[in-house]
Design a protein around this motif. Structure first.
Motif, PDB file in Angstrom:
ATOM      1  N   ASN A 112       0.842  -1.209   0.000  1.00 22.38           N
ATOM      2  CA  ASN A 112       0.000   0.000   0.000  1.00 22.38           C
ATOM      3  C   ASN A 112       0.869   1.249   0.000  1.00 22.38           C
ATOM      4  O   ASN A 112       0.497   2.281  -0.553  1.00 22.38           O
ATOM      5  CB  ASN A 112      -0.872   0.036   1.263  1.00 22.38           C
ATOM      6  CG  ASN A 112      -2.249  -0.522   1.010  1.00 22.38           C
ATOM      7  OD1 ASN A 112      -2.878  -0.185   0.017  1.00 22.38           O
ATOM      8  ND2 ASN A 112      -2.706  -1.372   1.899  1.00 22.38           N
ATOM      9  N   CYS A 113       2.013   1.129   0.653  1.00 21.80           N
ATOM     10  CA  CYS A 113       2.909   2.286   0.761  1.00 21.80           C
ATOM     11  C   CYS A 113       3.754   2.464  -0.497  1.00 21.80           C
ATOM     12  O   CYS A 113       4.564   3.385  -0.583  1.00 21.80           O
ATOM     13  CB  CYS A 113       3.790   2.141   1.997  1.00 21.80           C
ATOM     14  SG  CYS A 113       2.814   1.927   3.505  1.00 21.80           S
ATOM     15  N   THR A 130       2.027   2.167  -3.584  1.00 21.57           N
ATOM     16  CA  THR A 130       0.974   2.272  -4.601  1.00 21.57           C
ATOM     17  C   THR A 130       0.354   3.664  -4.510  1.00 21.57           C
ATOM     18  O   THR A 130       0.122   4.152  -3.394  1.00 21.57           O
ATOM     19  CB  THR A 130      -0.125   1.212  -4.349  1.00 21.57           C
ATOM     20  OG1 THR A 130       0.496  -0.061  -4.198  1.00 21.57           O
ATOM     21  CG2 THR A 130      -1.133   1.145  -5.488  1.00 21.57           C
ATOM     22  N   TYR A 131       0.107   4.273  -5.635  1.00 21.72           N
ATOM     23  CA  TYR A 131      -0.431   5.638  -5.615  1.00 21.72           C
ATOM     24  C   TYR A 131      -1.954   5.649  -5.702  1.00 21.72           C
ATOM     25  O   TYR A 131      -2.553   4.792  -6.362  1.00 21.72           O
ATOM     26  CB  TYR A 131       0.180   6.448  -6.769  1.00 21.72           C
ATOM     27  CG  TYR A 131       1.672   6.546  -6.625  1.00 21.72           C
ATOM     28  CD1 TYR A 131       2.231   7.209  -5.523  1.00 21.72           C
ATOM     29  CD2 TYR A 131       2.529   5.937  -7.531  1.00 21.72           C
ATOM     30  CE1 TYR A 131       3.602   7.273  -5.340  1.00 21.72           C
ATOM     31  CE2 TYR A 131       3.911   5.998  -7.362  1.00 21.72           C
ATOM     32  CZ  TYR A 131       4.431   6.667  -6.265  1.00 21.72           C
ATOM     33  OH  TYR A 131       5.787   6.718  -6.069  1.00 21.72           O
ATOM     34  N   MET A 132      -2.545   6.619  -5.054  1.00 19.66           N
ATOM     35  CA  MET A 132      -4.002   6.784  -5.070  1.00 19.66           C
ATOM     36  C   MET A 132      -4.512   6.855  -6.520  1.00 19.66           C
ATOM     37  O   MET A 132      -5.520   6.248  -6.868  1.00 19.66           O
ATOM     38  CB  MET A 132      -4.401   8.082  -4.363  1.00 19.66           C
ATOM     39  CG  MET A 132      -4.031   8.148  -2.908  1.00 19.66           C
ATOM     40  SD  MET A 132      -5.040   7.057  -1.905  1.00 19.66           S
ATOM     41  CE  MET A 132      -6.575   7.971  -1.900  1.00 19.66           C
ATOM     42  N   GLY A 133      -3.786   7.620  -7.355  1.00 18.62           N
ATOM     43  CA  GLY A 133      -4.204   7.803  -8.750  1.00 18.62           C
ATOM     44  C   GLY A 133      -4.287   6.470  -9.490  1.00 18.62           C
ATOM     45  O   GLY A 133      -5.190   6.259 -10.302  1.00 18.62           O
ATOM     46  N   GLU A 134      -3.345   5.564  -9.181  1.00 24.49           N
ATOM     47  CA  GLU A 134      -3.351   4.253  -9.847  1.00 24.49           C
ATOM     48  C   GLU A 134      -4.621   3.489  -9.459  1.00 24.49           C
ATOM     49  O   GLU A 134      -5.280   2.875 -10.308  1.00 24.49           O
ATOM     50  CB  GLU A 134      -2.123   3.439  -9.418  1.00 24.49           C
ATOM     51  CG  GLU A 134      -0.821   3.961  -9.994  1.00 24.49           C
ATOM     52  CD  GLU A 134       0.386   3.179  -9.488  1.00 24.49           C
ATOM     53  OE1 GLU A 134       1.225   2.804 -10.325  1.00 24.49           O
ATOM     54  OE2 GLU A 134       0.510   2.954  -8.260  1.00 24.49           O
ATOM     55  N   GLN A 193      -7.414   4.732  -8.337  1.00 18.76           N
ATOM     56  CA  GLN A 193      -8.629   5.415  -8.823  1.00 18.76           C
ATOM     57  C   GLN A 193      -8.926   5.062 -10.281  1.00 18.76           C
ATOM     58  O   GLN A 193     -10.054   5.165 -10.723  1.00 18.76           O
ATOM     59  CB  GLN A 193      -8.458   6.934  -8.697  1.00 18.76           C
ATOM     60  CG  GLN A 193      -8.882   7.441  -7.330  1.00 18.76           C
ATOM     61  CD  GLN A 193      -8.212   8.763  -6.944  1.00 18.76           C
ATOM     62  OE1 GLN A 193      -7.315   9.242  -7.644  1.00 18.76           O
ATOM     63  NE2 GLN A 193      -8.637   9.334  -5.836  1.00 18.76           N
ATOM     64  N   THR A 229      -8.505  -0.645  -2.132  1.00 11.88           N
ATOM     65  CA  THR A 229      -7.141  -1.200  -2.138  1.00 11.88           C
ATOM     66  C   THR A 229      -7.111  -2.691  -2.513  1.00 11.88           C
ATOM     67  O   THR A 229      -6.070  -3.329  -2.403  1.00 11.88           O
ATOM     68  CB  THR A 229      -6.464  -1.006  -0.759  1.00 11.88           C
ATOM     69  OG1 THR A 229      -7.274  -1.641   0.225  1.00 11.88           O
ATOM     70  CG2 THR A 229      -6.301   0.461  -0.408  1.00 11.88           C
ATOM     71  N   ILE A 271       3.871  -2.324  -9.403  1.00 13.65           N
ATOM     72  CA  ILE A 271       4.278  -2.252  -7.995  1.00 13.65           C
ATOM     73  C   ILE A 271       5.579  -3.048  -7.787  1.00 13.65           C
ATOM     74  O   ILE A 271       6.509  -2.594  -7.125  1.00 13.65           O
ATOM     75  CB  ILE A 271       3.153  -2.790  -7.063  1.00 13.65           C
ATOM     76  CG1 ILE A 271       1.899  -1.913  -7.173  1.00 13.65           C
ATOM     77  CG2 ILE A 271       3.625  -2.874  -5.621  1.00 13.65           C
ATOM     78  CD1 ILE A 271       0.656  -2.479  -6.467  1.00 13.65           C
ATOM     79  N   ARG A 323       8.457  -1.188  -9.251  1.00 13.75           N
ATOM     80  CA  ARG A 323       8.772  -0.006  -8.428  1.00 13.75           C
ATOM     81  C   ARG A 323       9.574  -0.436  -7.194  1.00 13.75           C
ATOM     82  O   ARG A 323      10.571   0.168  -6.851  1.00 13.75           O
ATOM     83  CB  ARG A 323       7.452   0.654  -8.007  1.00 13.75           C
ATOM     84  CG  ARG A 323       7.601   1.950  -7.265  1.00 13.75           C
ATOM     85  CD  ARG A 323       6.257   2.621  -7.118  1.00 13.75           C
ATOM     86  NE  ARG A 323       5.608   2.837  -8.401  1.00 13.75           N
ATOM     87  CZ  ARG A 323       4.282   2.748  -8.623  1.00 13.75           C
ATOM     88  NH1 ARG A 323       3.465   2.448  -7.619  1.00 13.75           N
ATOM     89  NH2 ARG A 323       3.775   2.957  -9.811  1.00 13.75           N
TER      90      ARG A 323
END
Ligand code: AQP
Length: 338
Positions: free
Chosen positions: A101-102, A104-108, A110, A132, A165, A168
């Motif tokens: 979760n830390c 991963t971006y909110m935009g992804e 959404q 999530t 993810i 990244r």
């Protein structure tokens, strides 16, 4: 021998016990699972933690977890060759999910179409878990260093996110995770609703939209008879203009192990009545042995439960290896054994 086992690639996939499994789940996922079990180390999970992103009745959920495990086995998965277990029995899924979760971006999140669809469908319960969900799915897959993930087309976007993810994380900490590939069957990676053939067949839709793997014969006959087609009367594969007919052709082709072309040429010139009758027979022939085996397995709950517990231990051993590596990389304090 040990070496051979080591060299096999790893497969991970899961199905939610959020309803009774459909022929969409069977054609898009389960059928491929059984085909792969000799050539890969396979891990197949009953993803009960995913299922609670939508409200579930506790007693029903408990029963369905066993039912899904029994369905895996009834579709030909050997619990000695494959690891078949419940997600909630291996705590590493939740632990890795938090860490990811830390990353991963909110935009992804959404942008995920499943989130948008489910948020629209369950407007009174748009919970953070629904949002999530794809991160938990990434944790499921990455925990086992899976090379390949057999899924239906609807999960493609989530798998892409899993890959992002993993890359990244690897970009920061080195090669920690295997970056997985999707495995999609040639036919039927998106079986459509019988009543709204422009939408995917889903187990949580109204009953007449799907055929459940465990549906009785009369229900299967009735549902296919009432399946939406079109008015031009020609049997032709054209998903855009003839979604209903094309869907029935895909079901036949997938379940009779033939190509769409062979199926069309077999039925060409006949009416929709024949198409539906043929589809019904093919579906019944495929499901009969699965249903018989499922009933046998469900009659022995103690055996099913012992399979799930033993397999959860096997899964836990693999998951813990990855989790410890991740925890060390990100700098969590060491666990000193006394
Ligand atoms: N209609 C489908 N055609 C092909 N494949 C499908 N799958 C699901 N529906 C179809 C594949 O089955 C696997 C397990 O799916 P899941 O239960 O984990 O989640 P889902 O995709 O959300 O399935 P449902 O039936 O639509 O569940 P609900 O209604 O609870 O949301 C996946 O590999 C999926 O691609």
């Amino acid at each position: 021998m040990e070496n051979q086992v080591q060299q096999k690639k790893t497969i991970f996939s899961g199905i939610q016990p959020s309803g009774t499994l459909t022929i969409g789940n069977y054609i898009g996922a389960l059928r491929n699972f059984a085909l792969l079990q000799d050539d890969y180390n396979c891990i197949y999970c009953v993803v009960d933690m995913h299922a609670i992103t939508v409200r579930q009745d506790a007693a029903q959920l408990r029963k369905r977890c066993l039912e899904v495990a029994a369905t895996y086995m009834a579709c030909g998965l050997d619990p000695k060759k494959n690891i078949i277990y419940c997600q909630s029995h291996v705590s590493g899924h939740a632990e890795l999910s938090w860490i990811l979760n830390c990353f991963t971006y909110m935009g992804e999140l959404q942008r995920m179409t499943q989130y948008k669809d489910k948020a629209a469908k369950h407007a009174d319960n748009i919970n953070a878990g629904l949002f999530t969900y794809p991160v938990l799915m990434a944790a499921d897959i990455l925990l086992y260093q899976a090379d390949l993930v057999p899924i239906g087309a609807d999960q493609k976007q989530h798998l892409e996110l899993t890959r992002d993810i993993a890359q990244r994380f690897n970009g920061v900490y080195g090669d920690v995770f295997t970056v997985p590939e999707g495995y999609f069957g040639k036919i039927g990676s998106r079986i459509m609703s019988l009543q709204e053939p422009t939408r995917k067949m889903s187990k949580s839709d109204p009953d007449d939209c799907y055929i459940a793997i465990l549906d009785p014969e009369d229900a299967i006959r009735r549902k296919i008879k009432r399946a939406v087609t079109d008015s031009d009367g020609e049997i032709r594969f054209d998903p855009e203009n003839k979604p209903g007919v094309s869907n029935l052709l895909s079901i036949i082709a997938a379940m009779s192990n033939s190509s769409i072309e062979e199926t069309v040429s077999k039925l060409q010139g006949q009416g929709y009545g024949s198409l539906k009758n043929y589809c019904t027979e093919v579906v019944l022939d495929t499901l009969r042995p699965i249903q018989a085996e499922h009933a046998k397995l469900m009659a022995d709950k103690a055996y099913l439960q012992s399979v799930l517990m033993e397999n959860a231990e096997r899964a836990n051993a693999i998951a813990t290896r990855t989790l410890r590596k991740v925890q060390k990389k990100i700098g969590f304090a060491e666990r000193i054994k006394k």
